[in-house]
Motif scaffolding. Sequence first.
Motif, mmCIF file in Angstrom:
data_model
loop_
_atom_site.group_PDB
_atom_site.id
_atom_site.type_symbol
_atom_site.label_atom_id
_atom_site.label_comp_id
_atom_site.label_asym_id
_atom_site.label_seq_id
_atom_site.Cartn_x
_atom_site.Cartn_y
_atom_site.Cartn_z
ATOM 1 N N PHE A 102 0.835 -1.209 0.000
ATOM 2 C CA PHE A 102 0.000 0.000 0.000
ATOM 3 C C PHE A 102 0.871 1.260 0.000
ATOM 4 C CE2 PHE A 102 -4.520 -0.279 -0.237
ATOM 5 C CZ PHE A 102 -4.710 -1.643 -0.251
ATOM 6 N N HIS A 106 0.559 3.948 -2.919
ATOM 7 C CA HIS A 106 0.296 5.357 -2.578
ATOM 8 C C HIS A 106 1.342 6.275 -3.206
ATOM 9 C CE1 HIS A 106 -0.856 8.872 -0.340
ATOM 10 N NE2 HIS A 106 0.301 8.920 0.287
ATOM 11 N N GLN A 111 -3.447 10.623 -6.963
ATOM 12 C CA GLN A 111 -4.093 10.878 -5.661
ATOM 13 C C GLN A 111 -5.572 10.531 -5.672
ATOM 14 O OE1 GLN A 111 -3.693 14.838 -4.245
ATOM 15 N NE2 GLN A 111 -1.908 14.342 -2.988
ATOM 16 N N LEU A 115 -8.214 3.116 -3.730
ATOM 17 C CA LEU A 115 -7.234 2.096 -3.337
ATOM 18 C C LEU A 115 -7.927 1.060 -2.464
ATOM 19 C CD1 LEU A 115 -4.154 4.376 -2.408
ATOM 20 C CD2 LEU A 115 -4.889 3.549 -4.669
ATOM 21 N N ALA A 128 -4.591 2.271 5.413
ATOM 22 C CA ALA A 128 -4.697 3.706 5.088
ATOM 23 C C ALA A 128 -3.535 4.484 5.705
ATOM 24 C CB ALA A 128 -6.035 4.251 5.573
ATOM 25 N N CYS A 131 -0.684 4.808 3.710
ATOM 26 C CA CYS A 131 -0.906 5.730 2.584
ATOM 27 C C CYS A 131 -1.086 7.152 3.119
ATOM 28 C CB CYS A 131 -2.145 5.313 1.797
ATOM 29 S SG CYS A 131 -2.073 3.662 1.132
ATOM 30 N N SER A 134 -4.720 8.399 3.905
ATOM 31 C CA SER A 134 -5.599 8.736 2.772
ATOM 32 C C SER A 134 -7.043 8.283 2.996
ATOM 33 C CB SER A 134 -5.056 8.059 1.505
ATOM 34 O OG SER A 134 -6.026 8.091 0.489
ATOM 35 N N ARG A 136 -8.965 7.611 0.561
ATOM 36 C CA ARG A 136 -9.317 6.834 -0.635
ATOM 37 C C ARG A 136 -9.093 5.325 -0.435
ATOM 38 N NH1 ARG A 136 -12.633 8.121 -3.828
ATOM 39 N NH2 ARG A 136 -11.678 7.838 -5.875
ATOM 40 N N VAL A 137 -8.673 4.913 0.799
ATOM 41 C CA VAL A 137 -8.410 3.490 1.047
ATOM 42 C C VAL A 137 -9.669 2.830 1.605
ATOM 43 C CG1 VAL A 137 -6.987 1.828 2.322
ATOM 44 C CG2 VAL A 137 -5.959 3.940 1.435
#
Length: 304
Positions: A102, A106, A111, A115, A128, A131, A134, A136-137
């Motif tokens: 991950f 990342h 961006q 994910l 996350a 990352c 983030s 977006r995980v």
Amino acid sequence: MLNFSTHPPTLRLVVIGAGTMGRGIATAALQAGLATTLVDLAPEALEAARTTIERRLQRAVVSTAAGLEAFRCSTNLAEAVREANVVIEAIPEIEQAKIEIFAQIHACAPQYALLASNTSTMSVSTLAQACGGSDRVIGMHFFNPVHRMALVEIVTGAATSQETVADARALCARLGKDPIVVRDVPGFVTSRLGLLLGNAAMRLVEEGVASVADIDKAMRLGYGHPMGPLELADLVGLDARLNNLRSMLTRSGEPEYRAPAILERLVAAGQLGKKSGVGFYAYQGDAVQGLQPLLGLNGRVEHL
Ligand SMILES: NC(=O)c1ccc[n+]([C@@H]2O[C@H](COP(=O)([O-])OP(=O)(O)OC[C@H]3O[C@@H](n4cnc5c(N)ncnc54)[C@H](O)[C@@H]3O)[C@@H](O)[C@H]2O)c1
């Protein structure tokens, strides 16, 4: 927001790990007309995956030419994820390996990319953190065989945004999947329930209570399960099942997730279920040929 409705596809989905699940997810994505890249460290895993996927697409009579046109394989993760809109990780259930992958994803993916991890037991919040926290995980836990199983368990970590959940739902819709949304607890809903049933079945084998075939028959005929718990463990892969149990034991601390000795011994002997030809059953291709030879005809464990 990701828009999965464009045609021809302008979004690229990247699947990391070309094993049992990665192949299935890539097949489902190609069947849905999404441009898909499959990444693995092992060129031989990619080669085997390509053969399986091509066969499945031909059987599904998906416009194979278009499907294969949109399909790429790569051993170079950094390059593969550079223009990804969605990355789905499906490497083995080993926490440190997933954290490292991950962090790599990342560092290299845009961006805005979604994910997702196909983890069966691990903390999405921990992934996350790898990352940079983030939003977006997310967890997207698919089921085996992916091209036939409708469920995806969407797992929301502490940082996961509502937009990310909406994107994961939209991806499920595009793939023809029917999701549930769950909180980030060890094993979520499905592994928490499924691993306990599998362990109980393996302990019945160890205690010589009934044969492997009869334990499976009990759950098929008595409870209406489409497969018995031991057949299912063979399908999942006994090595993958063992990793899941180890991860659950570490995360939950609950002793009922300790792996049964019979599972440890089968994996140590390289008997990994359907994918290796022998597990609780012996296989010829996809078909069951009989019981695993070391268990003896009655399915009891004394010979192991
Ligand atoms: N097998 C199942 O039925 C099942 C069902 C649901 C979820 N899962 C989950 O899916 C994930 C994958 O399981 P699987 O059974 O497909 O595993 P698998 O062992 O069949 O395949 C894993 C693949 O990942 C590759 N790999 C390992 N490290 C890598 C790396 N750093 N970069 C790129 N590729 C790498 C391996 O070469 C292998 O091809 C696990 O998290 C598992 O818990 C499995």
